[in-house]
Design a protein around this motif. Sequence first.
Motif, mmCIF file in Angstrom:
data_model
loop_
_atom_site.group_PDB
_atom_site.id
_atom_site.type_symbol
_atom_site.label_atom_id
_atom_site.label_comp_id
_atom_site.label_asym_id
_atom_site.label_seq_id
_atom_site.Cartn_x
_atom_site.Cartn_y
_atom_site.Cartn_z
ATOM 1 N N THR A 1 0.929 -1.526 -0.011
ATOM 2 C CA THR A 1 0.178 -0.092 0.024
ATOM 3 C C THR A 1 0.824 1.332 -0.009
ATOM 4 O O THR A 1 0.548 2.148 -0.856
ATOM 5 N N LYS A 2 1.891 1.310 0.872
ATOM 6 C CA LYS A 2 2.787 2.394 0.875
ATOM 7 C C LYS A 2 3.540 2.503 -0.497
ATOM 8 O O LYS A 2 3.761 3.877 -0.929
ATOM 9 N N PHE A 3 3.907 1.365 -0.931
ATOM 10 C CA PHE A 3 4.731 1.486 -2.449
ATOM 11 C C PHE A 3 3.813 2.188 -3.427
ATOM 12 O O PHE A 3 4.044 2.897 -4.176
ATOM 13 N N VAL A 4 2.481 1.827 -3.233
ATOM 14 C CA VAL A 4 1.465 2.490 -4.314
ATOM 15 C C VAL A 4 1.342 3.996 -4.083
ATOM 16 O O VAL A 4 1.314 4.907 -4.979
ATOM 17 N N ASP B 1 -6.132 -7.425 -2.616
ATOM 18 C CA ASP B 1 -7.412 -7.163 -1.982
ATOM 19 C C ASP B 1 -7.187 -5.745 -0.978
ATOM 20 O O ASP B 1 -8.177 -4.911 -0.706
ATOM 21 N N HIS B 2 -6.049 -5.889 -0.295
ATOM 22 C CA HIS B 2 -5.493 -4.645 0.221
ATOM 23 C C HIS B 2 -5.185 -3.231 -0.476
ATOM 24 O O HIS B 2 -5.490 -2.161 -0.093
ATOM 25 N N ARG C 1 -10.526 -15.764 4.461
ATOM 26 C CA ARG C 1 -11.783 -15.516 5.235
ATOM 27 C C ARG C 1 -11.402 -14.280 6.360
ATOM 28 O O ARG C 1 -12.228 -13.088 6.377
ATOM 29 N N TYR C 2 -10.194 -14.414 6.896
ATOM 30 C CA TYR C 2 -10.074 -13.225 8.081
ATOM 31 C C TYR C 2 -9.007 -12.140 8.014
ATOM 32 O O TYR C 2 -8.768 -11.208 8.576
ATOM 33 N N THR C 3 -8.145 -12.258 6.595
ATOM 34 C CA THR C 3 -7.123 -11.277 6.465
ATOM 35 C C THR C 3 -7.239 -10.455 5.375
ATOM 36 O O THR C 3 -6.518 -9.442 5.147
ATOM 37 N N THR C 4 -8.153 -10.761 4.529
ATOM 38 C CA THR C 4 -8.818 -9.898 3.423
ATOM 39 C C THR C 4 -9.336 -8.830 3.905
ATOM 40 O O THR C 4 -10.030 -8.813 5.104
ATOM 41 N N ARG C 5 -9.748 -7.566 3.236
ATOM 42 C CA ARG C 5 -10.398 -6.349 3.710
ATOM 43 C C ARG C 5 -11.751 -6.216 3.095
ATOM 44 O O ARG C 5 -12.560 -5.661 3.588
#
Length: 324
Positions: free
Chosen positions: A206-209, A265-266, A304-308
Amino acid sequence: MGNLLKPLACNELEHGSIIFLDFEHAQPTEAETAVWNQVSAVLEEAHGILAELQSYNGAGQEIREAIQNPNDLQLQEKAWNAVCPLVAKLKRFYEFSLRLENALRSLLEALTSPPYAPMQHLEREQALAKQFAEILHFTLSFDELKMTNPAIQNDFSYYRRTISRNRLNNQQLEAENEVNNEMANRMSLFYAEATPMLKTLSNATTKFVSENKTLPIEDTTDCLSTMACVCRVMLETPEYRCRFTNTDTMLFCMRVMVGVIILYDHVHPVGAFAKTSKIDMKGCIKVLKEQPSNSVEGLLNALRYTTRHLNDDSTSKQIRALLQ
């Protein structure tokens, strides 16, 4: 090196185009060597880190005895001496995550830089694509081990409580020189995450983008969606699967596929589960569910649990049902 990935859009890959990323034997070209050497130095440590984490038993017994007998100085010292080397180990794991973050950044720069499109990068730079895959494989392996080992959180919590108590009593413990308060705070945030390595990579991507404003976000997300597509097609196509010479390559491919889905997804504004996503989520989940449940349950849980965006309104009921 096997057939190279053809520079085609992912939906074209569905119609029999030859695609094969050589995760087993890809070697760096001269153009890849500088980045490959830098990342290789980090990845050399990865196997040792996983082995250490796998054998991490914790100091649960010593801690319980110390808590139950607060006035027994000998038991307090025994617990402290058991915890300190473990916290030093946890510090090494955390510091490795920072090096892994830098390695990921170098690979993202190489695999998304102009003038080539992401698909062309994967065709030209298979050794770097393999290293990117190895980082994701390590990340999901680390997090699966961490999630099933409550001793890590317990040991670190006891360490911090003991440091705080001694600070109140104006006692300086030698171990503080290795893990000072600032480092302990950062480590605490890291280990509080259910999947700390994945969180590190997601934040780094995310920071790279956000820092590369001249680079279209699609260059990064297309790189991720293409890798997810390639892994899925290799897994579901017998003629590609039979090229794997190592039995572990199937699991490697599945971990990489899940890892790039989560990163996508993030980073992508609408995520991996929307109808407009360039990732065939139904196909990817189906491939996972066709494998023995004991080998893929951790990967399904990661989706299930680590996608946004899984619980967004734009996610179809079918996909949600597949992940029930």
